[in-house]
Design a protein around this motif. Structure first.
Motif, PDB file in Angstrom:
ATOM      1  N   LYS A 175      -2.228   6.930   0.239  1.00 31.93           N
ATOM      2  CA  LYS A 175      -2.051   5.778   1.105  1.00 31.93           C
ATOM      3  C   LYS A 175      -3.141   5.685   2.174  1.00 31.93           C
ATOM      4  N   GLU A 176      -3.692   6.820   2.525  1.00 31.24           N
ATOM      5  CA  GLU A 176      -4.513   6.901   3.733  1.00 31.24           C
ATOM      6  C   GLU A 176      -6.000   6.643   3.508  1.00 31.24           C
ATOM      7  N   GLY A 220       0.796  -1.227   0.000  1.00 31.44           N
ATOM      8  CA  GLY A 220       0.000   0.000   0.000  1.00 31.44           C
ATOM      9  C   GLY A 220       0.822   1.268   0.000  1.00 31.44           C
ATOM     10  N   GLY A 223      -7.949   4.305   2.706  1.00 29.59           N
ATOM     11  CA  GLY A 223      -8.638   3.130   3.222  1.00 29.59           C
ATOM     12  C   GLY A 223      -9.023   3.261   4.689  1.00 29.59           C
ATOM     13  N   ARG A 224      -8.360   4.157   5.390  1.00 28.79           N
ATOM     14  CA  ARG A 224      -8.564   4.240   6.834  1.00 28.79           C
ATOM     15  C   ARG A 224      -9.930   4.820   7.189  1.00 28.79           C
ATOM     16  N   GLY A 225     -10.439   5.697   6.353  1.00 29.12           N
ATOM     17  CA  GLY A 225     -11.753   6.284   6.623  1.00 29.12           C
ATOM     18  C   GLY A 225     -11.680   7.470   7.548  1.00 29.12           C
ATOM     19  N   SER A 282     -12.658  13.232   3.106  1.00 32.89           N
ATOM     20  CA  SER A 282     -12.363  11.946   3.715  1.00 32.89           C
ATOM     21  C   SER A 282     -11.841  12.116   5.136  1.00 32.89           C
ATOM     22  N   LYS A 283     -11.267  13.298   5.416  1.00 31.78           N
ATOM     23  CA  LYS A 283     -10.750  13.547   6.769  1.00 31.78           C
ATOM     24  C   LYS A 283     -11.789  14.288   7.615  1.00 31.78           C
TER      25      LYS A 283
END
Lengths: 274, 298
Positions: free
Chosen positions: B293-294, B28, B296-298, B199-200
């Protein structure tokens, strides 16, 4: 009492390969995975003014919770290995698979892999308002196939899924499918591609007995082509028949790592105790 | 422990060293910018298929189906004409007010839909993101593409309205094409930036409608742009001229209409239009790529 087996001792002592050097394909180094869940609290104040206030002051909403799903997991998997991941519900198995696939970033530690591992799950989101056929095309394109490849493979996928066994369902929107049919189609799409490292998340538990036999056969074929296979399953029998090595995960920590014959009885003892 | 270490030379290594020795790569990891562009290009078929699928899905339960793609802008135009043209009588300030109004409205709606779709491009597709590998920028770009197709339908409606309203069909109409393309690049950049922000900051979704409404009033959609010069102090009026949406709306109006009041000269509008497209497109893309990269974290 289930005494955790020391993973390090066990890992090297039980060499399963017959001759030749053991080549690692997946190296997991002290991985922690934390993800955020929104809307966990009771509603929260959603008025635009409050939202603005939160953004300005930078305070965290009570509705956001952090879940520490995997806490410092390390292991190495080698080429030709089939590794079963077992553990009770919510023990972090699926999260760990996603971290290995690189879909969920590790917040600490790192995962090293050979090539791009693929997650074969049944929860790949599809568009429910579209026909099964279009979903197949979309899913294949999302896996990186070219349009000619997609055209070529679509009939095979539809046929494998068996959704057309009772009339022409592939041209109907997916929202009209039964949950079993939808799951079968998703699995068929995901299983259409060849993979270096294959991660299977409960995929074998979908569909009726006939489809299960067919999908198990397909997984065996994929296993033969893939370098390394990880399998998450609650069915101990599936783990026993497909995996020679098992990793037992509990609350995000490895409790045992070793040959399936040794780990599974420990796990069963633990599960039957309560 | 000691005996196994002798049995296998690799067991001396740490996990990271072991990975390095066998040439494994971090799962990833973010690709370089150049590779990312390449990946995105190889996923172009997925992007168009996804955009078309979204478009088809949005009308699939309506009996009239994709006819709504044309009916929606038409109905919108009728409502706004009733309120601003007939009831409030804003039409006295501008010749062919209905053509003027609809041009602004449709161009603005394009950006508005892309921004509100962009905010949820990542957070609304977490299932897809956590299941499959693909360059995540595909999602905001697909949203731009879906809305672009809506814009094309609107433009067909608009052409009819403009002609019925008494504007002549001229060669200048061809300027529509570069104007639409510039706005699309601008929108794609904004969509990518909003996707990462959204997303953040999940609360952003609630705030966007207010921001967009304010932006609408600053873009001279519903009334003549001459009002800016009349009612605003000089510095504010010249600031409004830089507004990218006003720029794109004026480019369209100039292409379609003979006598539409504009705030800036053609050259200035085209330069600003190109500038905004490049700025938003490049910065939005880089900003989005840095978070790859981030997601997927949600």
């Amino acid at each position: 009492m289930a005494e955790p087996i020391d993973p390090k001792t066990d890992l090297s002592a039980t060499t399963t390969t017959v001759g030749g050097p053991r080549i690692p394909t997946v190296v997991v180094d002290d991985v922690h995975v934390v993800y955020r869940v929104y809307g966990a609290g009771a509603g929260g104040n959603g008025s635009p003014v409050a939202a603005l206030k939160r953004m300005v002051t930078g305070t965290k909403s009570a509705a956001v919770r952090e879940v520490h799903a995997v806490k410092g997991v390390s292991f190495t998997a080698y080429r030709g290995e089939a590794v079963g991941l077992i553990g009770s519900n919510g023990s972090g198995k699926s999260t760990l698979l996603r971290a290995i696939a690189g879909l969920l970033p590790a917040s600490r530690g790192a995962v090293y892999t050979q090539g791009q591992p693929s997650l074969l799950g049944v929860n790949a989101a599809l568009l429910n308002d579209l026909s099964g056929e279009r979903n197949v095309a979309l899913g294949c394109l999302a896996m990186g196939m070219t349009p000619p490849q997609v055209r070529q493979i679509t009939p095979d996928i539809i046929k494998f899924s068996g959704i057309n066994d009772r009339g022409d369902f592939s041209s109907l929107p997916m929202r009209t499918y039964s949950s079993g049919m939808a799951a079968r189609l998703r699995f068929s799409i995901a299983a259409a591609k060849k993979h270096d490292v294959l991660l299977i998340d409960e995929a074998l538990a979908t569909g009726d007995a006939r489809f299960r036999r067919r999908s198990e056969q397909r997984v065996r074929e994929l296993r033969a082509e893939a370098g390394t296979v990880f399998l998450v399953s609650h069915s101990i029998d599936t783990i026993r028949t497909t995996c020679e090595r098992s990793i037992w995960l509990e609350s995000g920590v490895i409790r045992a790592d070793g040959p399936t014959d040794e780990v599974v009885p420990e796990y069963e003892k633990y599960m039957n105790r309560t | 422990m000691a005996s196994t270490a002798v049995a296998h030379p690799d067991s001396e290594l740490t996990q990271a060293q072991l990975a390095a020795r066998y040439g494994l790569s971090v799962a990833g990891a973010r690709p370089s910018l150049g590779r990312y562009v390449n990946q995105l290009w190889s996923y172009r078929h997925f992007i168009t298929a996804y955009a078309n699928a979204k478009l088809a899905a949005s009308f699939s339960t309506a009996r009239l189906g994709r006819l709504w793609q044309v009916l929606t802008p038409l109905t919108n135009a009728a409502v706004y004409y009733l309120i601003f043209g007939v009831i409030l009588g804003t039409s006295r300030e501008v010749e062919n007010f209905i053509a003027y109004l609809c041009t602004g409205l449709f161009v603005f709606t394009f950006t508005q839909s892309v921004v509100s779709g962009g905010v949820t491009a990542i957070s609304g597709n977490l299932g897809l993101i956590r299941a499959l590998h693909f360059p995540r920028a595909s999602l905001p770009i697909a949203i731009t593409l879906t809305q672009f197709q809506h814009l094309l339908a609107s433009i067909v409606v608009l052409a009819g309205i403009v002609l019925i309203d008494g504007e002549p069909l001229t060669l200048e109409w061809l300027l529509l094409i570069p104007a639409m393309l510039l706005q699309s690049v601008f929108n794609a950049g904004v969509a990518m930036a909003m996707a990462r922000l959204g997303s953040k900051i999940t609360d952003l979704k609630q705030l966007v409608p207010f921001v967009m409404r304010t932006w609408m009033y600053a873009s001279g959609v519903l009334y003549s742009v001459q009002n800016f010069e009349k009612h605003l102090p000089e510095w504010a009026a010249s600031l409004v001229q830089l507004n990218p949406l006003l720029v794109y709306i004026e480019l369209m109006r100039h292409a379609l209409m003979e006598t539409a009041p504009v705030t800036a000269s053609q050259t200035q509008s085209w330069l600003l239009g190109i500038g905004w497209a490049v700025l938003a497109g490049v910065l939005g893309f880089i900003y989005f790529w840095r978070g790859e990269k981030e997601y997927g974290r949600g």
